[in-house]
Scaffold this motif. Sequence first.
Motif, PDB file in Angstrom:
ATOM      1  N   PRO A 225     -69.676  25.068  24.776  1.00  0.00           N
ATOM      2  CA  PRO A 225     -70.568  25.971  24.044  1.00  0.00           C
ATOM      3  C   PRO A 225     -71.853  26.311  24.791  1.00  0.00           C
ATOM      4  N   LEU A 226     -72.425  25.330  25.526  1.00  0.00           N
ATOM      5  CA  LEU A 226     -73.665  25.602  26.257  1.00  0.00           C
ATOM      6  C   LEU A 226     -73.428  26.634  27.360  1.00  0.00           C
ATOM      7  N   GLN A 227     -72.308  26.526  28.073  1.00  0.00           N
ATOM      8  CA  GLN A 227     -71.976  27.499  29.115  1.00  0.00           C
ATOM      9  C   GLN A 227     -71.718  28.871  28.505  1.00  0.00           C
ATOM     10  N   GLN A 228     -71.036  28.880  27.371  1.00  0.00           N
ATOM     11  CA  GLN A 228     -70.733  30.145  26.722  1.00  0.00           C
ATOM     12  C   GLN A 228     -72.017  30.812  26.212  1.00  0.00           C
ATOM     13  N   LEU A 229     -72.907  29.986  25.640  1.00  0.00           N
ATOM     14  CA  LEU A 229     -74.169  30.497  25.105  1.00  0.00           C
ATOM     15  C   LEU A 229     -75.006  31.150  26.191  1.00  0.00           C
ATOM     16  N   PHE A 230     -75.240  30.409  27.285  1.00  0.00           N
ATOM     17  CA  PHE A 230     -76.093  30.954  28.341  1.00  0.00           C
ATOM     18  C   PHE A 230     -75.350  31.964  29.218  1.00  0.00           C
ATOM     19  N   GLY A 231     -74.038  31.928  29.222  1.00  0.00           N
ATOM     20  CA  GLY A 231     -73.278  32.969  29.914  1.00  0.00           C
ATOM     21  C   GLY A 231     -73.540  34.323  29.293  1.00  0.00           C
ATOM     22  N   LYS A 232     -73.564  34.362  27.955  1.00  0.00           N
ATOM     23  CA  LYS A 232     -73.841  35.614  27.257  1.00  0.00           C
ATOM     24  C   LYS A 232     -75.298  36.030  27.421  1.00  0.00           C
ATOM     25  N   ILE A 233     -76.205  35.051  27.321  1.00  0.00           N
ATOM     26  CA  ILE A 233     -77.629  35.361  27.472  1.00  0.00           C
ATOM     27  C   ILE A 233     -77.921  35.939  28.858  1.00  0.00           C
ATOM     28  N   LEU A 234     -77.399  35.289  29.904  1.00  0.00           N
ATOM     29  CA  LEU A 234     -77.645  35.765  31.273  1.00  0.00           C
ATOM     30  C   LEU A 234     -76.880  37.052  31.564  1.00  0.00           C
ATOM     31  N   GLY A 235     -75.712  37.209  30.930  1.00  0.00           N
ATOM     32  CA  GLY A 235     -74.957  38.445  31.116  1.00  0.00           C
ATOM     33  C   GLY A 235     -75.727  39.645  30.602  1.00  0.00           C
ATOM     34  N   VAL A 236     -76.304  39.522  29.406  1.00  0.00           N
ATOM     35  CA  VAL A 236     -77.114  40.607  28.845  1.00  0.00           C
ATOM     36  C   VAL A 236     -78.409  40.774  29.634  1.00  0.00           C
ATOM     37  N   ALA A 237     -78.980  39.651  30.115  1.00  0.00           N
ATOM     38  CA  ALA A 237     -80.193  39.743  30.941  1.00  0.00           C
ATOM     39  C   ALA A 237     -79.913  40.522  32.220  1.00  0.00           C
ATOM     40  N   LEU A 238     -78.766  40.244  32.847  1.00  0.00           N
ATOM     41  CA  LEU A 238     -78.386  40.971  34.064  1.00  0.00           C
ATOM     42  C   LEU A 238     -78.179  42.453  33.772  1.00  0.00           C
ATOM     43  N   LEU A 239     -77.617  42.746  32.602  1.00  0.00           N
ATOM     44  CA  LEU A 239     -77.425  44.143  32.191  1.00  0.00           C
ATOM     45  C   LEU A 239     -78.774  44.834  32.043  1.00  0.00           C
ATOM     46  N   SER A 240     -79.713  44.168  31.390  1.00  0.00           N
ATOM     47  CA  SER A 240     -81.032  44.768  31.193  1.00  0.00           C
ATOM     48  C   SER A 240     -81.751  44.980  32.518  1.00  0.00           C
ATOM     49  N   LEU A 241     -81.616  44.020  33.441  1.00  0.00           N
ATOM     50  CA  LEU A 241     -82.237  44.182  34.760  1.00  0.00           C
ATOM     51  C   LEU A 241     -81.618  45.349  35.517  1.00  0.00           C
ATOM     52  N   THR A 242     -80.310  45.543  35.339  1.00  0.00           N
ATOM     53  CA  THR A 242     -79.649  46.700  35.955  1.00  0.00           C
ATOM     54  C   THR A 242     -80.234  47.996  35.428  1.00  0.00           C
ATOM     55  N   GLN A 243     -80.415  48.055  34.103  1.00  0.00           N
ATOM     56  CA  GLN A 243     -80.974  49.262  33.504  1.00  0.00           C
ATOM     57  C   GLN A 243     -82.413  49.471  33.948  1.00  0.00           C
ATOM     58  N   PHE A 244     -83.198  48.397  33.999  1.00  0.00           N
ATOM     59  CA  PHE A 244     -84.582  48.500  34.443  1.00  0.00           C
ATOM     60  C   PHE A 244     -84.662  48.949  35.900  1.00  0.00           C
ATOM     61  N   ALA A 245     -83.739  48.457  36.743  1.00  0.00           N
ATOM     62  CA  ALA A 245     -83.737  48.840  38.158  1.00  0.00           C
ATOM     63  C   ALA A 245     -83.452  50.338  38.302  1.00  0.00           C
ATOM     64  N   ILE A 246     -82.518  50.841  37.496  1.00  0.00           N
ATOM     65  CA  ILE A 246     -82.203  52.280  37.528  1.00  0.00           C
ATOM     66  C   ILE A 246     -83.417  53.100  37.106  1.00  0.00           C
ATOM     67  N   LEU A 247     -84.060  52.673  36.004  1.00  0.00           N
ATOM     68  CA  LEU A 247     -85.224  53.406  35.503  1.00  0.00           C
ATOM     69  C   LEU A 247     -86.389  53.341  36.491  1.00  0.00           C
ATOM     70  N   PHE A 248     -86.566  52.167  37.130  1.00  0.00           N
ATOM     71  CA  PHE A 248     -87.630  52.025  38.128  1.00  0.00           C
ATOM     72  C   PHE A 248     -87.370  52.954  39.317  1.00  0.00           C
ATOM     73  N   ALA A 249     -86.121  53.007  39.767  1.00  0.00           N
ATOM     74  CA  ALA A 249     -85.774  53.872  40.899  1.00  0.00           C
ATOM     75  C   ALA A 249     -86.017  55.339  40.558  1.00  0.00           C
ATOM     76  N   VAL A 250     -85.650  55.733  39.332  1.00  0.00           N
ATOM     77  CA  VAL A 250     -85.871  57.115  38.898  1.00  0.00           C
ATOM     78  C   VAL A 250     -87.366  57.414  38.833  1.00  0.00           C
ATOM     79  N   GLY A 251     -88.136  56.495  38.240  1.00  0.00           N
ATOM     80  CA  GLY A 251     -89.574  56.691  38.133  1.00  0.00           C
ATOM     81  C   GLY A 251     -90.257  56.734  39.490  1.00  0.00           C
ATOM     82  N   PHE A 252     -89.839  55.848  40.403  1.00  0.00           N
ATOM     83  CA  PHE A 252     -90.418  55.818  41.751  1.00  0.00           C
ATOM     84  C   PHE A 252     -90.128  57.118  42.494  1.00  0.00           C
ATOM     85  N   ALA A 253     -88.868  57.590  42.394  1.00  0.00           N
ATOM     86  CA  ALA A 253     -88.492  58.839  43.064  1.00  0.00           C
ATOM     87  C   ALA A 253     -89.249  60.023  42.476  1.00  0.00           C
TER      88      ALA A 253
END
Length: 412
Positions: A225-253
């Motif tokens: 359960p601990l691996q499953q719990l933090f697997g989902k938390i980090l998976g969504v965190a990685l997704l959010s960082l991906t979205q933030f990276a895209i938005l940052f790149a667009v804003g910078f450009a």
Amino acid sequence: MNKFWIVLWHTYMTKLKAKSFLITTIITSLFVFAIANIQHIIEFFTKNDKTTVAVIDTTGMFYEPLEEQLKQEKHDDLQLKKMSGSEAKAKADVRNGKWDALLILSADDKQLPKAEYYANTIADSDTPSKLEQALQQLKTALATAKLGLTQEQIAQLYEPVPFEKVALEKNAKTEEELNQARVLVYVLLFAMYMFVLMYGGMISTEVATEKSSRVMEILVSSVPPLQQLFGKILGVALLSLTQFAILFAVGFAALKSSGQELWKFLGFDHLPVSTFVYAIIFFLLGYFLYATLFAVLGSLVSRVEDVQQMIMPVMTLVIAAFMIAMFGLGAPESTFITVTSFIPFFTPMIMFLRVGLLPVPFWEVALSLVLLTATIGLLAFFGSKVYRGGVLMYGKAGSWKDMKKAVQLTKK
């Protein structure tokens, strides 16, 4: 540990390919691009947009000075047209759309200007505000001239009072550093607020969705359960960082194409590196704290429709932390802000607020980080037990008593 990575990448890739994520990212990227080029967009749509105001000067003294004053203030979008006809005809022309507005100038008992402004509607506050400001400057010039004041005396009269702020503490920030720190603190507070509410809710929904499809029963039997719990938390965190990276790149450009530098545009060129380090630390710890709570609560409901009701207390905590931080921007040294900065659920926002604006002793920052980290550890330990039992609970769930039932299930 291999199962942890399977859960993480499954969560990440599933959400990454979702239509909702793609549409949201595209729309937000367009919004970021528009914000970065807002000045050019406004100029494009308003470059030929002029407001024409008919003026009837009953005194014959104020029209030319008013026109000159508007030129000095560079209100090029405002054009005056001197009229010699009757007021009734001028008002009729405004109603018919020949003129945008009518301004009637007259003199008061001291021979200073006063005005009446007529338009079909007075919803537009920009045009009358510009005219009123110009007339105020004209009135001031005429009044001081009547008093016999020279230009030097007038300039001295309106000269700002010298008022210098000096910090006595050795490590206190300068006024310029404080202004930039306030911007950074506000940006981080707002980002954390939106980040936690948006992606925390996504974690709860993800858990509830898998539970409603009975896939969770298979996962729990094969993945700790601990691996499953933090697997989902980090998976969504990685997704959010991906979205933030895209938005940052667009804003910078977008900023680069408009001829602006990102660091100067944001105004962070005088902030110390430690402020940004603290920003990253508190941001990440704050996310893990609330994300763990969202995941645990999401495991207690059987239907996606019940998620919002179950996570409402956590959302209330986030909103409370944000509101306290908004108060703290104006009074970071208050006792209330100092005390709340050590409460783990408020620490990510409030302690960073203090660190950004004040020379906080290192032991206070360290103590708050220890308390925050310990709270995350306790939540992870207790949450893994609730999570394991919660995903096996079906039926109506909507109270915190269900946590006790979930923990009892893990003992069987």
